[in-house]
Design a protein around this motif. Sequence first.
Motif, PDB file in Angstrom:
ATOM      1  N   PRO A   1       5.400 -53.177  14.288  1.00 37.77           N
ATOM      2  CA  PRO A   1       6.601 -52.344  14.067  1.00 37.77           C
ATOM      3  C   PRO A   1       6.738 -51.218  15.103  1.00 37.77           C
ATOM      4  CG  PRO A   1       5.463 -52.746  11.995  1.00 37.77           C
ATOM      5  CD  PRO A   1       4.561 -53.241  13.080  1.00 37.77           C
ATOM      6  N   LEU A   2       5.605 -50.556  15.422  1.00 35.44           N
ATOM      7  CA  LEU A   2       5.642 -49.482  16.414  1.00 35.44           C
ATOM      8  C   LEU A   2       5.982 -50.038  17.794  1.00 35.44           C
ATOM      9  CD1 LEU A   2       5.171 -46.523  17.212  1.00 35.44           C
ATOM     10  CD2 LEU A   2       2.734 -47.056  17.466  1.00 35.44           C
ATOM     11  N   HIS A   3       5.373 -51.168  18.144  1.00 35.59           N
ATOM     12  CA  HIS A   3       5.631 -51.781  19.444  1.00 35.59           C
ATOM     13  C   HIS A   3       7.098 -52.200  19.560  1.00 35.59           C
ATOM     14  CE1 HIS A   3       5.694 -54.975  22.516  1.00 35.59           C
ATOM     15  NE2 HIS A   3       4.764 -54.241  23.105  1.00 35.59           N
ATOM     16  N   THR A   4       7.643 -52.741  18.476  1.00 31.01           N
ATOM     17  CA  THR A   4       9.056 -53.155  18.471  1.00 31.01           C
ATOM     18  C   THR A   4       9.966 -51.944  18.674  1.00 31.01           C
ATOM     19  OG1 THR A   4       8.501 -54.969  16.983  1.00 31.01           O
ATOM     20  CG2 THR A   4      10.825 -54.376  17.155  1.00 31.01           C
ATOM     21  N   LEU A   5       9.619 -50.836  17.994  1.00 34.78           N
ATOM     22  CA  LEU A   5      10.407 -49.600  18.140  1.00 34.78           C
ATOM     23  C   LEU A   5      10.404 -49.128  19.588  1.00 34.78           C
ATOM     24  CD1 LEU A   5      11.921 -47.215  16.702  1.00 34.78           C
ATOM     25  CD2 LEU A   5       9.687 -46.084  16.571  1.00 34.78           C
TER      26      LEU A   5
END
Length: 665
Positions: free
Chosen positions: A577-581
Amino acid sequence: MNGMQQLYLLVPMAPLIGSLIAGLLGKFIGRSGAHWATIIGVLISFIASCFIFQDVMAGNHYNGPLYTWLTSGDLRLEIGFLIDPLTVMMMLVVTFVSLMVHIYTVGYMVDDPGYQRFFSYISLFTFSMLMLVMSNNFLQLFFGWEAVGLVSYLLIGFWYTRPTAIFANLKAFLVNRVGDFGFLLGIGLIAAYCGTLDYAQVFARSSELASINIELFAGAPWLLITVICICLFIGAMGKSAQVPLHVWLPDSMEGPTPISALIHAATMVTAGIFMVARMSPLFELSDMALSVVLIVGAITALSMGLLGIVQNDIKRVVAYSTLSQLGYMTVALGVSAYSVAIFHLMTHAFFKALLFLGAGSVIIGMHHDQDIRNMGGLWKHMKLTWITSLIGSLALIGFPFMSGFYSKDSIIEAVHFSGLPGAGFAYFAVIAGVFITAFYSFRMYFLVFHGKERFHAKPHGGDNHNVHAQDHGHAPHESSWVVTLPLLLLAIPSALIGYFTIEPMLFGDFFRSAIFVSSQHPAVAEMARGFHGPLAMALHGLTSLPFILAMSGVALAWFLYLAQPALPERLKQIFKPLHTLLENKYYADDFNNWFFAAGARLLGRGLWKGGDQSLIDGLLVNGSARLTGWVAGRVRWLQSGYIYQYAFSMIIGVFVLLTFWYGKS
């Protein structure tokens, strides 16, 4: 006009003449004629700037008009120069970096069909930037401001057959117009309340501006000086790519690499930083405006650095690094450490231009593949680019004795001494930024120059214009001398200039006549008490928190990308999720497309369908025609052509009139 004033005029005019020769006579003078005309023009400008620097150091400053453009009532609009230490330092940086880029371009753009046009543009950009920094009034400042914006539009979209380049230059143009709207409002308020656009006269009346309240909304008075400063800073946010007006700068990497170095590292994006420093007599009178500057800069420094971690395009990593470093400069402005911001502007110009040109050299060696996942082990093939890129990377992360160390650590220290609202958050942002900067810088460095050679493997998906090294059937190679010479010449100040200039620029009298700092903002004065020379500062820096964080970032990059190269992919899945953000850039572009672009289209469609088609065409134009036709259709039966009907109508009419007449009497 005396000899020195003629020299002032020569500085911007020499690049302009070179630009006109290359642009208008390019077909006749050929490629070599175009690059010689522009290189000689910028070289003359640099040499003249050196002579002017010596004159300013001897105590000779200049502030005066060249000619009056027009007069409107009591308002005189003039073209003039302000030559002081701040101006001359900017002149030297702009002309030196521009000269290096001009020389580099000879090798980088050698096969490009738009060779002469490119040289014309970069020389015209140099003229525009010099007019901006040398101005002594807001009119000329705005002219230079808009001119660098126009030329950057032309340069970002230089390869105009690429849809991505056209999209990027339009994006840069539109986002900068948002900032320029605020900038123009600030200049308009100054003209309205001061009756002049001359810096010196406006600064002389700054205390008056600080005593005037205006109501932006009924019942909500604001200090005029606060409104002016925030409006001017909105202009700086656009030009210097501060959140949320940062979105244009990463996309501007669509332009050729020399442009990235010239515009988006050393000169154009620092115009906003220079402008706020020049306006220090105004900003010092508004703590609210300074807090806005501080918080915006801190958000930019931290958030843009995080985005650099997930980039795979070599130029985009350096671009996000630029955004983060611009945030550092803005933070310094916010805590009234204007001299520190300008000092970092100068050191950053050298090492960031070095990193961009080094990236360009790698791109040449890799046959225009920009994906760092397709590189590795390049130090064996490109030793000079490898060494100079290491110097640039060490300067960027603030390694002791490198130029970036002196300016970056000074910013962190200045924030530490500030008591301004928002200083606590800003201190956290710039400290955390040290670790992040070191991590993404050496992630790129290790992936490009060290580890396993990956350029013979299957290429990753990347830009559609990238051509893989394997397609050309030979290994990467070192670039020609016109590319490597600027790298060497930029590596010298990247390593040394901070050591020799920190004392006069920050704690001496160098900027005393150009920058005003109120006694209520003592950050730099507090720093001066603890300064015991550049050597002592560097030795102390070896035990400081920023150094520990920087080395931790380098160590983590080494561990993840050289020692355990399979680990980053596993971590990416764990923190998906953080990487996608981060990969989606906080969805800023998506929000802009959804809210502003789609909103503008919706509004336009509403005005077209409802306003144009329904109201104007439907009701007013066609509606009036239909009404006329309806009325004509109803009265047509009165025009029958029968005499007896007309006679009957006349008798009835006379009867009605007589009845009305006698009824009244």
